[in-house]
Design a protein around this motif. Structure first.
Motif, mmCIF file in Angstrom:
data_model
loop_
_atom_site.group_PDB
_atom_site.id
_atom_site.type_symbol
_atom_site.label_atom_id
_atom_site.label_comp_id
_atom_site.label_asym_id
_atom_site.label_seq_id
_atom_site.Cartn_x
_atom_site.Cartn_y
_atom_site.Cartn_z
ATOM 1 N N UNK A 53 0.821 -1.207 0.000
ATOM 2 C CA UNK A 53 0.000 0.000 0.000
ATOM 3 C C UNK A 53 0.856 1.259 0.000
ATOM 4 N N UNK A 54 1.949 1.224 0.741
ATOM 5 C CA UNK A 54 2.817 2.395 0.825
ATOM 6 C C UNK A 54 3.560 2.615 -0.493
ATOM 7 N N UNK A 55 4.044 1.538 -1.090
ATOM 8 C CA UNK A 55 4.854 1.667 -2.300
ATOM 9 C C UNK A 55 4.031 1.933 -3.555
ATOM 10 N N UNK A 56 2.718 1.880 -3.436
ATOM 11 C CA UNK A 56 1.870 2.179 -4.585
ATOM 12 C C UNK A 56 2.148 3.573 -5.136
ATOM 13 N N UNK A 57 2.507 4.495 -4.248
ATOM 14 C CA UNK A 57 2.724 5.867 -4.700
ATOM 15 C C UNK A 57 3.893 5.970 -5.681
ATOM 16 N N UNK A 58 4.837 5.022 -5.621
ATOM 17 C CA UNK A 58 5.966 5.057 -6.551
ATOM 18 C C UNK A 58 5.497 4.847 -7.988
ATOM 19 N N UNK A 59 4.552 3.923 -8.172
ATOM 20 C CA UNK A 59 3.995 3.702 -9.508
ATOM 21 C C UNK A 59 3.230 4.931 -9.980
ATOM 22 N N UNK A 60 2.497 5.553 -9.063
ATOM 23 C CA UNK A 60 1.749 6.759 -9.418
ATOM 24 C C UNK A 60 2.706 7.899 -9.768
ATOM 25 N N UNK A 61 3.792 8.006 -9.030
ATOM 26 C CA UNK A 61 4.790 9.035 -9.321
ATOM 27 C C UNK A 61 5.361 8.867 -10.723
ATOM 28 N N UNK A 62 5.687 7.637 -11.075
ATOM 29 C CA UNK A 62 6.277 7.378 -12.390
ATOM 30 C C UNK A 62 5.293 7.709 -13.503
ATOM 31 N N UNK A 76 1.660 8.087 3.119
ATOM 32 C CA UNK A 76 1.242 7.339 4.302
ATOM 33 C C UNK A 76 0.355 8.187 5.207
ATOM 34 N N UNK A 77 0.734 9.455 5.397
ATOM 35 C CA UNK A 77 -0.038 10.331 6.278
ATOM 36 C C UNK A 77 -1.428 10.620 5.712
ATOM 37 N N UNK A 78 -1.513 10.751 4.387
ATOM 38 C CA UNK A 78 -2.793 11.082 3.761
ATOM 39 C C UNK A 78 -3.843 10.011 4.042
ATOM 40 N N UNK A 79 -3.421 8.761 4.018
ATOM 41 C CA UNK A 79 -4.367 7.654 4.200
ATOM 42 C C UNK A 79 -4.185 6.940 5.539
ATOM 43 N N UNK A 80 -3.397 7.550 6.413
ATOM 44 C CA UNK A 80 -3.162 7.025 7.760
ATOM 45 C C UNK A 80 -2.706 5.567 7.724
ATOM 46 N N UNK A 81 -1.755 5.296 6.850
ATOM 47 C CA UNK A 81 -1.246 3.933 6.737
ATOM 48 C C UNK A 81 -0.372 3.553 7.927
ATOM 49 N N UNK A 82 0.059 4.546 8.697
ATOM 50 C CA UNK A 82 0.779 4.233 9.930
ATOM 51 C C UNK A 82 -0.140 3.512 10.916
ATOM 52 N N UNK A 83 -1.419 3.916 10.918
ATOM 53 C CA UNK A 83 -2.401 3.234 11.769
ATOM 54 C C UNK A 83 -2.651 1.826 11.246
ATOM 55 N N UNK A 84 -2.671 1.682 9.901
ATOM 56 C CA UNK A 84 -2.840 0.360 9.284
ATOM 57 C C UNK A 84 -1.775 -0.598 9.800
ATOM 58 N N UNK A 85 -0.555 -0.081 9.923
ATOM 59 C CA UNK A 85 0.561 -0.922 10.367
ATOM 60 C C UNK A 85 0.448 -1.273 11.848
ATOM 61 N N UNK A 86 0.023 -0.307 12.648
ATOM 62 C CA UNK A 86 -0.013 -0.521 14.103
ATOM 63 C C UNK A 86 -1.267 -1.249 14.569
ATOM 64 N N UNK A 87 -2.401 -0.891 13.976
ATOM 65 C CA UNK A 87 -3.675 -1.467 14.434
ATOM 66 C C UNK A 87 -4.636 -1.521 13.247
ATOM 67 N N UNK A 88 -4.619 -2.649 12.540
ATOM 68 C CA UNK A 88 -5.425 -2.762 11.322
ATOM 69 C C UNK A 88 -6.917 -2.578 11.604
ATOM 70 N N UNK A 89 -7.401 -3.124 12.698
ATOM 71 C CA UNK A 89 -8.832 -3.025 12.994
ATOM 72 C C UNK A 89 -9.257 -1.576 13.196
#
Length: 280
Positions: free
Chosen positions: A62-71, A83-96
């Motif tokens: 999910x995090x590395x998806x932005x690299x494809x979008x950048x290209x 990561x901050x835009x979609x709060x993927x840090x929370x995804x990593x710490x507490x998926x629920x």
């Protein structure tokens, strides 16, 4: 002066082109279902994985998806911003907790908005020539910039130059992919048979090697015969594939040169190709 921006619709078209380009071309595997703008990205990515593979997407996917979008869209973005835009840090710490609070926002539409805020658009607006506006000339200037995006140090070309004389292989594929999403997929789609040419050549080459192996085994010949044959077959089919890619023309007769493409783009409704900031 504000920078020009692509529209959300253009970005979504580009994401569809990118997804289709990335999906497998193996004939025995099912094609993935096209996404809808409000589909969740993580769920769609998971749906593309075959059930028998027993794999699941994870945080890094999910995090590395932005690299494809950048290209694809040529914009600057850090991993932290995405990561901050979609709060993927929370995804990593507490998926629920992420699923409950933030997952609904992780959609293709929201990702397109994220890109649209950052990607600088190429201008295709008419240019002034001897006191008169010329749409095709403006479109050609935009096309020149588009070519420079997909190919480093391209050969010099003019409006009458054939597109395929300048762009071949992946450079041509990425160029046409960009033309399609910038025009909101109004440009004709390249034939699937041409896009799968490389894959088909590989399959034919492997089939030849299997046949040679079977013949050598059945005749109980020295295994070195197989290796000698392989050294002849592999370069031959690589050469055939390269020649076919260059000789077969996937473009329609009316869009052979850069002038053809510029005139066609200039004749489109402004709403089809002009980014935000150019519309009168």
């Amino acid at each position: 002066m504000n920078e020009l921006r692509y529209t959300e619709t253009q970005i979504l078209c580009g994401m569809r082109e990118m997804w289709e380009r990335d999906q497998t071309e193996l004939f025995f595997l099912p094609r993935s279902v096209p996404f809808q703008p409000d589909d969740r990205i993580d769920e769609h990515m998971q749906s593309r994985i075959l059930k028998w593979a027993s794999e699941a997407i994870d945080y890094s996917d999910l995090v590395d998806l932005y690299k494809s979008l950048q290209y694809c869209f040529r914009f600057e973005c850090t991993r932290e911003e995405w990561s901050d835009c979609f709060r993927l840090d929370v995804y990593l710490d507490d998926y629920e907790e992420w699923e409950r609070l933030y997952a609904a926002d992780f959609t293709f539409r929201r990702a397109a908005q994220f890109v649209a805020e950052r990607a600088t658009a190429i201008s295709f607006e008419p240019v002034n020539i001897i006191g008169q506006e010329c749409g095709p000339a403006g479109a050609f200037c935009g096309i020149q910039e588009l070519v420079r995006e997909v190919k480093k140090r391209p050969r010099e070309f003019g409006p009458s130059t054939r597109i395929r004389d300048v762009l071949k292989g992946n450079a041509f594929i990425f160029f046409w992919m960009k033309v399609r999403w910038i025009t909101k997929q109004r440009a004709p789609k390249l034939s699937s048979s041409w896009l799968k040419l490389e894959t088909n050549v590989v399959f034919i080459m492997l089939a030849c090697l299997l046949c040679i192996g079977a013949i050598v085994f059945s005749l109980q010949k020295d295994p070195l015969y197989f290796f000698y044959s392989a050294f002849a077959v592999i370069p031959f089919w690589i050469l055939v594939g390269g020649l076919m890619e260059r000789l077969l023309d996937p473009l329609p007769p009316e869009l052979q040169t850069f002038r053809d493409l510029a005139v066609w783009m200039a004749e489109l409704d402004d709403e089809q190709i002009l980014p935000e900031g150019e519309r009168g």
